[in-house]
Design a protein around this motif. Structure first.
Motif, PDB file in Angstrom:
ATOM      1  N   ALA A  41       0.821  -1.212   0.000  1.00 46.49           N
ATOM      2  CA  ALA A  41       0.000   0.000   0.000  1.00 46.49           C
ATOM      3  C   ALA A  41       0.857   1.265   0.000  1.00 46.49           C
ATOM      4  N   ARG A  42       1.995   1.222   0.653  1.00 45.16           N
ATOM      5  CA  ARG A  42       2.878   2.384   0.717  1.00 45.16           C
ATOM      6  C   ARG A  42       3.767   2.544  -0.520  1.00 45.16           C
ATOM      7  N   GLU A  47      -1.445   7.811   0.106  1.00 43.56           N
ATOM      8  CA  GLU A  47      -2.411   7.255   1.049  1.00 43.56           C
ATOM      9  C   GLU A  47      -3.704   7.014   0.286  1.00 43.56           C
ATOM     10  N   ASP A  48      -4.257   5.828   0.392  1.00 45.91           N
ATOM     11  CA  ASP A  48      -5.474   5.514  -0.330  1.00 45.91           C
ATOM     12  C   ASP A  48      -6.424   4.755   0.583  1.00 45.91           C
ATOM     13  N   ALA A  54      -8.920  -2.471   2.047  1.00 53.39           N
ATOM     14  CA  ALA A  54      -8.586  -3.810   1.561  1.00 53.39           C
ATOM     15  C   ALA A  54      -7.706  -4.545   2.568  1.00 53.39           C
ATOM     16  N   ILE A  55      -6.730  -3.855   3.123  1.00 53.27           N
ATOM     17  CA  ILE A  55      -5.856  -4.476   4.134  1.00 53.27           C
ATOM     18  C   ILE A  55      -6.689  -4.949   5.318  1.00 53.27           C
ATOM     19  N   ASP A 117      -7.351   0.162  -5.516  1.00 49.78           N
ATOM     20  CA  ASP A 117      -7.713   1.490  -6.024  1.00 49.78           C
ATOM     21  C   ASP A 117      -7.957   1.481  -7.532  1.00 49.78           C
ATOM     22  N   GLN A 118      -8.143   0.280  -8.099  1.00 54.59           N
ATOM     23  CA  GLN A 118      -8.411   0.095  -9.531  1.00 54.59           C
ATOM     24  C   GLN A 118      -7.249   0.510 -10.433  1.00 54.59           C
TER      25      GLN A 118
END
Length: 156
Positions: A41-42, A47-48, A54-55, A117-118
């Motif tokens: 993710a990072r 930041e999303d 999801a996490i 995030d597609q």
């Protein structure tokens, strides 16, 4: 610095053989998995909310965690990720302790975070591939899992 890293790894992956050792082993697996998801993710430096969600969903479902357990695990994973010098120590322990199917499950979770995030960022792709390599996942399996997750992400 190396001593601190060694202490962190020993806390995450104790060698105990009693019931407490089994619980600590499970926590080590949970922590390592959460840390790897956080790293994906990072990877794109953004930041999303979708990736964070999801996490949380993946960890809750995979490890059957309560909301408070999940919050503590994610907070600990983020703190450990802030200080981790390398992913190798975490992936080594997972490689040694998990079956091939369980490692495939972790790679699937990594791809789900990357596609949350597609959009698959090149840095996210790189991190997932690096982790899969450290887990000794074959390239064919890596691509098969990625294509499955991508197809599901595009259909939602």
């Amino acid at each position: 610095m190396l001593a601190a890293l060694k202490d962190m790894i020993e806390r995450a992956f104790p060698d105990g053989t009693n019931d407490n050792g089994a619980a600590s082993r499970e926590h080590g697996i949970e922590l390592a998995t959460a840390l790897l998801l956080v790293e994906v993710a990072r990877a794109d430096y953004e930041e999303d909310w979708a990736e964070d969600e999801a996490i949380a969903t993946l960890l809750r479902r995979h490890f059957h965690l309560t909301d408070s357990e999940l919050e503590l695990l994610v907070d600990e994973a983020k703190a450990e990720a802030d200080h981790a010098a390398s992913l190798q120590s975490f992936t080594r322990e997972l490689h040694e302790k998990l079956s091939v199917e369980e490692k495939h499950g972790i790679v699937e979770m990594l791809w789900r975070v990357a596609f949350a995030d597609q959009h698959l960022d090149k840095y996210e792709d790189h991190v997932v591939r690096k982790i899969a390599g450290l887990l000794y996942i074959s390239h064919g399996d890596l691509i098969r899992i990625r294509n499955q997750v991508r197809k599901e992400a595009q259909s939602t």
